[in-house]
Write a protein that holds these residues in place. Structure first.
Motif, PDB file in Angstrom:
ATOM      1  N   ALA A 113      11.271  -6.160  -4.726  1.00 12.95           N
ATOM      2  CA  ALA A 113      10.937  -5.060  -3.817  1.00 12.95           C
ATOM      3  C   ALA A 113      12.123  -4.113  -3.653  1.00 12.95           C
ATOM      4  O   ALA A 113      11.950  -2.887  -3.629  1.00 12.95           O
ATOM      5  CB  ALA A 113      10.508  -5.616  -2.461  1.00 12.95           C
ATOM      6  N   ASN A 155      12.094  -0.171  -4.745  1.00 15.30           N
ATOM      7  CA  ASN A 155      12.443   0.883  -3.785  1.00 15.30           C
ATOM      8  C   ASN A 155      13.625   1.728  -4.246  1.00 15.30           C
ATOM      9  O   ASN A 155      13.713   2.912  -3.908  1.00 15.30           O
ATOM     10  CB  ASN A 155      12.761   0.260  -2.422  1.00 15.30           C
ATOM     11  N   PRO A 185       6.693   7.771  -2.275  1.00 16.89           N
ATOM     12  CA  PRO A 185       5.330   7.226  -2.384  1.00 16.89           C
ATOM     13  C   PRO A 185       4.741   7.434  -3.774  1.00 16.89           C
ATOM     14  O   PRO A 185       4.911   8.484  -4.388  1.00 16.89           O
ATOM     15  CB  PRO A 185       4.548   8.027  -1.329  1.00 16.89           C
ATOM     16  N   GLU A 242      -0.168   5.680  -2.467  1.00 14.32           N
ATOM     17  CA  GLU A 242       0.786   5.658  -1.358  1.00 14.32           C
ATOM     18  C   GLU A 242       0.987   7.050  -0.752  1.00 14.32           C
ATOM     19  O   GLU A 242       1.390   7.170   0.407  1.00 14.32           O
ATOM     20  CB  GLU A 242       2.137   5.117  -1.819  1.00 14.32           C
ATOM     21  N   VAL A 280       1.213   6.122   3.141  1.00 16.26           N
ATOM     22  CA  VAL A 280       2.526   6.170   3.796  1.00 16.26           C
ATOM     23  C   VAL A 280       2.579   7.242   4.882  1.00 16.26           C
ATOM     24  O   VAL A 280       2.973   6.961   6.026  1.00 16.26           O
ATOM     25  CB  VAL A 280       3.653   6.355   2.750  1.00 16.26           C
ATOM     26  N   SER A 337       1.443  -2.828  10.034  1.00 12.42           N
ATOM     27  CA  SER A 337       2.780  -2.287   9.786  1.00 12.42           C
ATOM     28  C   SER A 337       3.457  -1.873  11.080  1.00 12.42           C
ATOM     29  O   SER A 337       4.666  -2.053  11.251  1.00 12.42           O
ATOM     30  CB  SER A 337       2.688  -1.078   8.844  1.00 12.42           C
ATOM     31  N   THR A 379       9.302   4.514   3.616  1.00 11.74           N
ATOM     32  CA  THR A 379       8.431   3.969   2.570  1.00 11.74           C
ATOM     33  C   THR A 379       8.805   2.527   2.243  1.00 11.74           C
ATOM     34  O   THR A 379       7.931   1.661   2.093  1.00 11.74           O
ATOM     35  CB  THR A 379       8.525   4.831   1.297  1.00 11.74           C
ATOM     36  N   ARG A 396       6.420  -0.689   2.730  1.00 10.28           N
ATOM     37  CA  ARG A 396       6.096  -1.530   1.580  1.00 10.28           C
ATOM     38  C   ARG A 396       6.410  -3.005   1.849  1.00 10.28           C
ATOM     39  O   ARG A 396       5.710  -3.900   1.358  1.00 10.28           O
ATOM     40  CB  ARG A 396       6.885  -1.063   0.352  1.00 10.28           C
ATOM     41  N   SER A 397       7.462  -3.244   2.614  1.00 10.20           N
ATOM     42  CA  SER A 397       7.849  -4.637   2.875  1.00 10.20           C
ATOM     43  C   SER A 397       6.790  -5.378   3.686  1.00 10.20           C
ATOM     44  O   SER A 397       6.806  -6.612   3.740  1.00 10.20           O
ATOM     45  CB  SER A 397       9.200  -4.688   3.588  1.00 10.20           C
ATOM     46  N   ASN A 440       3.747  -5.677   2.813  1.00 10.86           N
ATOM     47  CA  ASN A 440       2.979  -6.450   1.834  1.00 10.86           C
ATOM     48  C   ASN A 440       3.774  -7.600   1.238  1.00 10.86           C
ATOM     49  O   ASN A 440       3.186  -8.565   0.741  1.00 10.86           O
ATOM     50  CB  ASN A 440       2.465  -5.528   0.731  1.00 10.86           C
ATOM     51  N   LEU A 470       3.820  -2.394  -3.370  1.00 10.07           N
ATOM     52  CA  LEU A 470       3.364  -1.049  -3.017  1.00 10.07           C
ATOM     53  C   LEU A 470       2.630  -1.095  -1.681  1.00 10.07           C
ATOM     54  O   LEU A 470       2.183  -2.164  -1.237  1.00 10.07           O
ATOM     55  CB  LEU A 470       2.456  -0.481  -4.107  1.00 10.07           C
ATOM     56  N   TYR A 471       2.483   0.057  -1.063  1.00 15.34           N
ATOM     57  CA  TYR A 471       1.843   0.113   0.246  1.00 15.34           C
ATOM     58  C   TYR A 471       0.348   0.396   0.071  1.00 15.34           C
ATOM     59  O   TYR A 471      -0.133   1.511   0.284  1.00 15.34           O
ATOM     60  CB  TYR A 471       2.507   1.176   1.119  1.00 15.34           C
TER      61      TYR A 471
END
Length: 506
Positions: A18, A22, A28, A32, A36, A64, A90, A94-95, A97, A143-144
């Motif tokens: 991750a 990033n 994004p 995303e 986002v 989130s 972002t 994402r973290s 997930n 990914l988000y």
């Protein structure tokens, strides 16, 4: 201990990857660009602004919000963030997930021990880690998107349903709809099969008596041959009085029906005779369903935004794609020489019925491919998806190829149904197939991430395989994951698209 090992293992690869994602792709990516900014609106306290391109409810944004809020006090204390919305970057979103992927793996581990108590802690741990490596699920961990959190909610719903904690299960079911509306099908699936299991517990004597009758009949035949009637009576008494676990009774009773119609008739009769008990026990699911129907009426459909691009369509070919993709993702189960011989041996027992079944499968698949193959504009326009290349380079490489794949589709589904039928009742298998159809057929867009939830449910009910095959499958997943990551991070995309389709900007 198994849960800790599973969570630590998933975290061990997910956190550094991750961080790499990033650093290379900080902005994004793909969808995303919608998720986002919408989540960041929520972080600012603006819950009224809604992006009309987002089709799913805001469940992921609420998760989130709670997740980011948990480490905001620390960031504020060290003056890393003066306001809450600053840390909704972002990378931070994402973290979410990454944490959800760990939760998914732990839930899969617990579900496997619940469904197959004899599998053992060590094997359940290996299976959970393997499913966490499943390439489609693995990729969207970084990914988000809504898919990982959606899977976590569905697995939690299933786990509590199996534990007969129906209010908690229905709560997770309602929450799963906030991630993806099609999860309502899995609520129905789990509730229906939970109700069947519930009535089996209400009528254990019927199952025990049938099982005992067969066992006693066999014992009498053996003992009568020796002319010992007294021993036969004693053996009969011992069998009737011997304790039999409920799980064994239910498993054995599934093989006592001579046909699907007989099994359905028996289930319907028991459900009718126990309708009050079943309605009271499963009332939480009925409340969720009524709320969902009210939402559809209020919203004017199941999709929130971009309704013109997500019109419900009879995309029956999607059902066939799922069978082949899932079978390919489980090579040791479906494409080994032993599996092929097993299917041939099964067809040889009743050649007429098997021939008719294959002929019907081929005929229906031909109709689905010829009349109900949909090329969605998004599929043709965005070359950041594997489906873009599979559609153009495989399925549409020439006019004949899509028909040449039909035998593979049919074989894949026959293999899936045959394997599930070895451990599940006919009604369970039928309800699973219908659920997959209801989830996938209305979707006009071919997306492998739509297959993740039914794929994971299917793996939970497949028979256990040996360590060598598990290792081979794990290595296959790892290679696919690394390849996907390299292509995602380091391949420059030169846009390709079909003439007349919208070209996406990146």
């Amino acid at each position: 201990m198994g849960r800790l090992v599973v969570a630590a293992t998933v975290a061990g690869w997910a956190i550094p990857i991750a961080a790499l994602v990033n650093s290379v792709v900080p902005e994004p990516y793909m969808d995303e660009i919608f998720h986002v900014p919408q989540a960041q609106q929520y972080c600012r306290g603006d819950f009224l602004t809604w992006d009309p391109m987002i089709t799913t409810p805001p469940g992921l944004y609420y998760v989130s919000l709670a997740y980011v809020a948990s480490f905001f006090p620390v960031a504020w204390m060290f003056r890393l963030a003066e306001t809450f919305d600053v840390i909704c970057s972002t990378a931070a979103l994402r973290s979410t997930n990454v944490v959800m992927a760990m939760v998914c793996a732990v839930l899969f581990h617990d579900l496997l021990l619940c469904i197959r108590p004899g599998i053992g802690e060590r094997k359940a741990t290996i299976y959970a880690i393997l499913v966490a490596l499943y390439p489609v699920h693995w990729f969207f961990t970084f990914l988000y998107y809504t898919d990982v959190a959606s899977l976590a909610a569905v697995l939690a719903m299933y786990l509590f349903c199996l534990k007969k904690q129906f209010w908690i299960s229905a709560t997770f079911g309602a929450f799963s709809i906030l991630f993806r509306q099609t999860n309502v099908i899995w609520i129905i699936f789990f509730a229906a099969n939970g109700a069947i299991s519930y009535i089996q517990d209400l009528y254990p004597k019927d199952n025990v008596s049938q099982e005992n009758t067969e066992a006693t009949h066999q014992s009498n035949k053996v003992v009568s041959g020796r002319g010992n009637k007294t021993a036969a009576q004693g053996l009969r008494r011992r069998r009737i009085n011997s304790p039999i676990s409920k799980k064994l009774v239910i498993s054995e009773s599934s093989h006592l029906y001579s046909s699907l119609a007989e099994e359905l008739r028996d289930i319907c009769l028991k459900l009718w005779n126990s309708k009050c008990e079943v309605l009271i026990a499963f009332a939480p699911f009925a409340v969720v369903m009524m709320a969902f129907v009210a939402f559809i009426i209020w919203n004017g459909g199941i999709v929130l935004g971009a309704k013109e691009a997500h019109v419900v369509s009879p995309h029956f070919a999607q059902f066939l794609y799922f069978g082949l993709v899932s079978a390919a993702a489980l090579l040791p189960w479906h494409f080994s020489p032993r599996r092929v011989l097993d299917l041939f041996h099964l067809s040889g027992k009743n050649k007429t019925c098997s021939f008719l079944a294959v002929l019907m499968g081929l005929g229906l698949s031909f109709v689905a491919v010829h009349f109900f193959s949909i090329a969605h504009p998004y599929l043709l326009a965005d070359n950041r998806h594997y489906t873009f290349y599979i559609w153009r380079k495989v399925i549409q490489v020439n006019w004949l190829m899509k028909y040449m794949l039909i035998p593979l589709y049919v074989y894949s589904w026959f293999s899936i149904i045959n394997i599930l039928g070895k451990s599940q009742t006919r009604v369970w298998v039928l309800s699973f197939v219908l659920s997959v159809m209801l989830v996938l057929v209305p979707a006009p867009l071919v997306e492998f991430r739509y297959y993740t939830i039914p794929f994971v449910i299917m793996v939970l009910h497949f028979p256990v395989i040996g360590n060598r095959k598990l290792l081979a499958l794990g290595l296959l997943y790892a290679v696919a994951d690394v390849f996907t990551l390299v292509m995602f991070l380091f391949r420059p995309f030169n846009w390709e698209h079909e003439p007349g389709t919208q070209r996406f900007m990146w």
